[in-house]
Design a protein around this motif. Structure first.
Motif, PDB file in Angstrom:
ATOM      1  N   GLU A  77       2.777 -31.406 -17.232  1.00 34.76           N
ATOM      2  CA  GLU A  77       3.696 -30.313 -16.903  1.00 34.76           C
ATOM      3  C   GLU A  77       2.918 -29.055 -16.528  1.00 34.76           C
ATOM      4  OE1 GLU A  77       7.199 -27.662 -18.998  1.00 34.76           O
ATOM      5  OE2 GLU A  77       6.501 -29.494 -19.973  1.00 34.76           O
ATOM      6  N   ARG A  78       1.871 -28.788 -17.250  1.00 33.73           N
ATOM      7  CA  ARG A  78       1.035 -27.606 -16.967  1.00 33.73           C
ATOM      8  C   ARG A  78       0.373 -27.738 -15.587  1.00 33.73           C
ATOM      9  NH1 ARG A  78       1.107 -22.680 -17.464  1.00 33.73           N
ATOM     10  NH2 ARG A  78      -0.894 -21.692 -17.551  1.00 33.73           N
ATOM     11  N   LEU A  79      -0.088 -28.930 -15.258  1.00 34.50           N
ATOM     12  CA  LEU A  79      -0.698 -29.176 -13.959  1.00 34.50           C
ATOM     13  C   LEU A  79       0.328 -29.025 -12.837  1.00 34.50           C
ATOM     14  CD1 LEU A  79      -3.352 -30.011 -12.598  1.00 34.50           C
ATOM     15  CD2 LEU A  79      -2.585 -32.369 -12.770  1.00 34.50           C
ATOM     16  N   ASN A 115       1.886 -19.124 -25.767  1.00 35.04           N
ATOM     17  CA  ASN A 115       1.085 -20.327 -25.586  1.00 35.04           C
ATOM     18  C   ASN A 115       1.834 -21.502 -26.202  1.00 35.04           C
ATOM     19  OD1 ASN A 115      -0.902 -22.079 -24.983  1.00 35.04           O
ATOM     20  ND2 ASN A 115      -2.389 -21.292 -26.438  1.00 35.04           N
ATOM     21  N   ASP A 116       2.850 -21.968 -25.504  1.00 37.15           N
ATOM     22  CA  ASP A 116       3.594 -23.128 -25.972  1.00 37.15           C
ATOM     23  C   ASP A 116       2.750 -24.370 -25.757  1.00 37.15           C
ATOM     24  OD1 ASP A 116       5.714 -21.488 -26.512  1.00 37.15           O
ATOM     25  OD2 ASP A 116       6.733 -21.904 -24.612  1.00 37.15           O
ATOM     26  N   GLU A 117       2.917 -25.301 -26.641  1.00 37.96           N
ATOM     27  CA  GLU A 117       2.199 -26.563 -26.500  1.00 37.96           C
ATOM     28  C   GLU A 117       2.909 -27.399 -25.446  1.00 37.96           C
ATOM     29  OE1 GLU A 117      -0.669 -27.365 -27.850  1.00 37.96           O
ATOM     30  OE2 GLU A 117      -0.699 -25.389 -28.785  1.00 37.96           O
ATOM     31  N   GLN A 118       2.423 -27.347 -24.216  1.00 40.07           N
ATOM     32  CA  GLN A 118       3.021 -28.100 -23.125  1.00 40.07           C
ATOM     33  C   GLN A 118       2.169 -29.337 -22.840  1.00 40.07           C
ATOM     34  OE1 GLN A 118       2.971 -25.271 -19.963  1.00 40.07           O
ATOM     35  NE2 GLN A 118       4.955 -24.394 -20.513  1.00 40.07           N
ATOM     36  N   GLU A 119       2.812 -30.313 -22.287  1.00 41.06           N
ATOM     37  CA  GLU A 119       2.074 -31.486 -21.849  1.00 41.06           C
ATOM     38  C   GLU A 119       1.155 -31.084 -20.701  1.00 41.06           C
ATOM     39  OE1 GLU A 119       2.097 -34.691 -22.918  1.00 41.06           O
ATOM     40  OE2 GLU A 119       3.359 -34.074 -24.588  1.00 41.06           O
ATOM     41  N   TRP A 120       0.023 -31.722 -20.592  1.00 40.85           N
ATOM     42  CA  TRP A 120      -0.929 -31.339 -19.549  1.00 40.85           C
ATOM     43  C   TRP A 120      -0.401 -31.676 -18.162  1.00 40.85           C
ATOM     44  CZ3 TRP A 120      -3.345 -34.780 -16.293  1.00 40.85           C
ATOM     45  CH2 TRP A 120      -3.241 -36.121 -16.631  1.00 40.85           C
ATOM     46  N   ILE A 122       2.974 -27.046 -12.900  1.00 44.14           N
ATOM     47  CA  ILE A 122       3.202 -25.600 -12.741  1.00 44.14           C
ATOM     48  C   ILE A 122       2.048 -24.979 -11.967  1.00 44.14           C
ATOM     49  CG2 ILE A 122       3.354 -23.432 -13.987  1.00 44.14           C
ATOM     50  CD1 ILE A 122       4.847 -24.958 -16.190  1.00 44.14           C
ATOM     51  N   PHE A 123       0.837 -25.423 -12.253  1.00 46.05           N
ATOM     52  CA  PHE A 123      -0.334 -24.890 -11.562  1.00 46.05           C
ATOM     53  C   PHE A 123      -0.244 -25.121 -10.053  1.00 46.05           C
ATOM     54  CE2 PHE A 123      -4.585 -25.628  -9.823  1.00 46.05           C
ATOM     55  CZ  PHE A 123      -5.150 -24.390 -10.070  1.00 46.05           C
ATOM     56  N   GLU A 132      -1.119 -20.805 -10.173  1.00 46.04           N
ATOM     57  CA  GLU A 132      -1.615 -19.966 -11.269  1.00 46.04           C
ATOM     58  C   GLU A 132      -3.117 -19.958 -11.277  1.00 46.04           C
ATOM     59  OE1 GLU A 132      -0.037 -21.254 -14.967  1.00 46.04           O
ATOM     60  OE2 GLU A 132       1.877 -20.352 -14.568  1.00 46.04           O
TER      61      GLU A 132
END
Length: 72
Positions: free
Chosen positions: A62-64, A55-60, A66-67, A72
């Motif tokens: 960047e996470r979006l 659970n790396d602290e990623q920017e939201w 990837i989604f 995902e």
């Protein structure tokens, strides 16, 4: 008179077959539910298990991204 009696007899046969199949399906589902009711999918792993998620602290943003790319 004969066709009416034959029609009623055929309808009764279909009703009985439908009822028997419905009950068989219902009790089959109940048996499957009883079998898997106490199945614990989330028990802690045993043996040489390795944690695969960090659970790396990623920017939201960047996470979006990837989604949307990976679904995902």
């Amino acid at each position: 008179m004969k066709p009416a009696i034959s029609l009623i007899r055929d309808a009764l046969k279909i009703f009985v077959i439908f009822t028997v199949c419905t009950l068989l399906f219902y009790f089959g589902l109940r048996a499957m539910h009883a079998e898997y009711q106490d199945y614990h999918r989330y028990d802690p792993p045993e043996g040489r298990a390795v944690k695969v998620f960090k659970n790396d602290e990623q920017e939201w943003i960047e996470r979006l991204s990837i989604f949307f790319r990976l679904g995902e």
